[in-house]
Design a protein around this motif. Structure first.
Motif, PDB file in Angstrom:
ATOM      1  N   HIS A  59       0.635  -1.217   0.108  1.00 41.87           N
ATOM      2  CA  HIS A  59      -0.063  -0.077  -0.027  1.00 41.87           C
ATOM      3  C   HIS A  59       0.894   1.311   0.055  1.00 41.87           C
ATOM      4  CE1 HIS A  59      -3.955  -2.103   0.373  1.00 41.87           C
ATOM      5  NE2 HIS A  59      -3.022  -2.968   1.257  1.00 41.87           N
ATOM      6  N   GLY A  60       2.338   1.293   0.219  1.00 39.45           N
ATOM      7  CA  GLY A  60       2.871   2.198   0.153  1.00 39.45           C
ATOM      8  C   GLY A  60       4.198   2.177   0.895  1.00 39.45           C
ATOM      9  N   ALA A  61       4.820   3.153   1.227  1.00 38.29           N
ATOM     10  CA  ALA A  61       6.265   3.047   1.907  1.00 38.29           C
ATOM     11  C   ALA A  61       6.755   4.554   2.341  1.00 38.29           C
ATOM     12  CB  ALA A  61       7.339   2.591   0.906  1.00 38.29           C
ATOM     13  N   VAL A  62       7.642   4.873   2.992  1.00 45.04           N
ATOM     14  CA  VAL A  62       8.229   6.003   3.419  1.00 45.04           C
ATOM     15  C   VAL A  62       7.055   7.101   3.782  1.00 45.04           C
ATOM     16  CG1 VAL A  62      10.748   5.560   2.681  1.00 45.04           C
ATOM     17  CG2 VAL A  62       8.718   6.685   1.235  1.00 45.04           C
ATOM     18  N   GLY A  63       6.181   6.761   4.283  1.00 41.80           N
ATOM     19  CA  GLY A  63       5.032   7.692   4.693  1.00 41.80           C
ATOM     20  C   GLY A  63       4.119   8.116   3.514  1.00 41.80           C
ATOM     21  N   ARG A  64       4.288   7.351   2.295  1.00 38.65           N
ATOM     22  CA  ARG A  64       3.716   7.644   1.133  1.00 38.65           C
ATOM     23  C   ARG A  64       2.447   6.637   0.988  1.00 38.65           C
ATOM     24  NH1 ARG A  64       5.713  12.220  -1.648  1.00 38.65           N
ATOM     25  NH2 ARG A  64       3.468  12.170  -2.163  1.00 38.65           N
ATOM     26  N   ASP A  65       1.394   6.906   0.301  1.00 41.29           N
ATOM     27  CA  ASP A  65       0.334   5.642   0.036  1.00 41.29           C
ATOM     28  C   ASP A  65      -0.152   5.882  -1.194  1.00 41.29           C
ATOM     29  OD1 ASP A  65      -2.601   4.885  -0.003  1.00 41.29           O
ATOM     30  OD2 ASP A  65      -2.092   4.384   2.221  1.00 41.29           O
ATOM     31  N   ARG A  75       6.690   7.093  -7.456  1.00 33.97           N
ATOM     32  CA  ARG A  75       7.855   7.120  -7.401  1.00 33.97           C
ATOM     33  C   ARG A  75       8.810   6.967  -6.159  1.00 33.97           C
ATOM     34  NH1 ARG A  75       9.049   5.853 -12.545  1.00 33.97           N
ATOM     35  NH2 ARG A  75       7.821   7.270 -14.055  1.00 33.97           N
ATOM     36  N   ALA A  76       8.264   7.590  -5.226  1.00 31.00           N
ATOM     37  CA  ALA A  76       8.785   7.126  -3.705  1.00 31.00           C
ATOM     38  C   ALA A  76       8.656   6.053  -3.222  1.00 31.00           C
ATOM     39  CB  ALA A  76       8.125   8.338  -2.767  1.00 31.00           C
ATOM     40  N   ILE A  77       7.456   5.214  -3.503  1.00 32.37           N
ATOM     41  CA  ILE A  77       7.161   3.918  -3.045  1.00 32.37           C
ATOM     42  C   ILE A  77       8.178   2.798  -3.934  1.00 32.37           C
ATOM     43  CG2 ILE A  77       5.329   2.136  -3.056  1.00 32.37           C
ATOM     44  CD1 ILE A  77       3.314   4.715  -2.611  1.00 32.37           C
ATOM     45  N   PHE A  80      11.962   3.339  -3.044  1.00 33.71           N
ATOM     46  CA  PHE A  80      12.112   2.560  -1.721  1.00 33.71           C
ATOM     47  C   PHE A  80      12.420   1.169  -1.858  1.00 33.71           C
ATOM     48  CE2 PHE A  80      10.524   0.315   2.109  1.00 33.71           C
ATOM     49  CZ  PHE A  80      11.543   0.659   2.929  1.00 33.71           C
ATOM     50  N   HIS A  81      11.064   0.572  -2.430  1.00 31.18           N
ATOM     51  CA  HIS A  81      11.116  -0.812  -2.478  1.00 31.18           C
ATOM     52  C   HIS A  81      12.352  -1.343  -3.300  1.00 31.18           C
ATOM     53  CE1 HIS A  81       7.696  -1.795   0.003  1.00 31.18           C
ATOM     54  NE2 HIS A  81       7.049  -0.911  -0.648  1.00 31.18           N
TER      55      HIS A  81
END
Length: 112
Positions: A59-65, A75-77, A80-81
């Motif tokens: 569902h997301g990562a680094v505080g992004r959804d 892009r942020a998600i 990170f992955h």
């Protein structure tokens, strides 16, 4: 490029003593490791070498959804992955109003 001195992970188990040959950005050969190291090899110092991971539900990562429905969030998600070895992923939406889910799909369309 030749990756040597790694522990290669296969479906049937972990194998030592192999090296991976990469040509034109693709694995071209997996072979017994040379007894004498030659130039051009990258020594992985006995670390594990595995295929890229595929995450089919996130569902997301680094505080992004994913429900932010923006290229910046995607892009942020994805970045990170990717930093942890994930090479493919499926962004998952939450239970939401149909209009919100359509907005997410439109935002991700064409990214790649």
């Amino acid at each position: 490029m030749i990756l040597s001195n790694a522990r290669l992970i296969f479906p049937a188990g972990i194998r030592d003593g192999l090296e991976l040959v990469i040509a034109e950005g693709k694995i071209s050969e997996i072979r017994e490791q040379a007894k004498v190291a030659t130039d051009g090899r990258i020594d992985l110092h006995g670390n594990f070498l595995a295929p890229g991971f595929v995450d089919l539900h996130l569902h997301g990562a680094v505080g992004r959804d994913t429900m932010e429905a923006s290229e910046e969030a995607f892009r942020a998600i994805c970045d990170f992955h990717a930093s942890g070895g994930t090479t493919s992923l499926l962004l998952t939406t939450v239970t939401a109003q149909l209009a919100e889910i359509v907005a997410v799909l439109k935002a991700v369309e064409g990214l790649g």
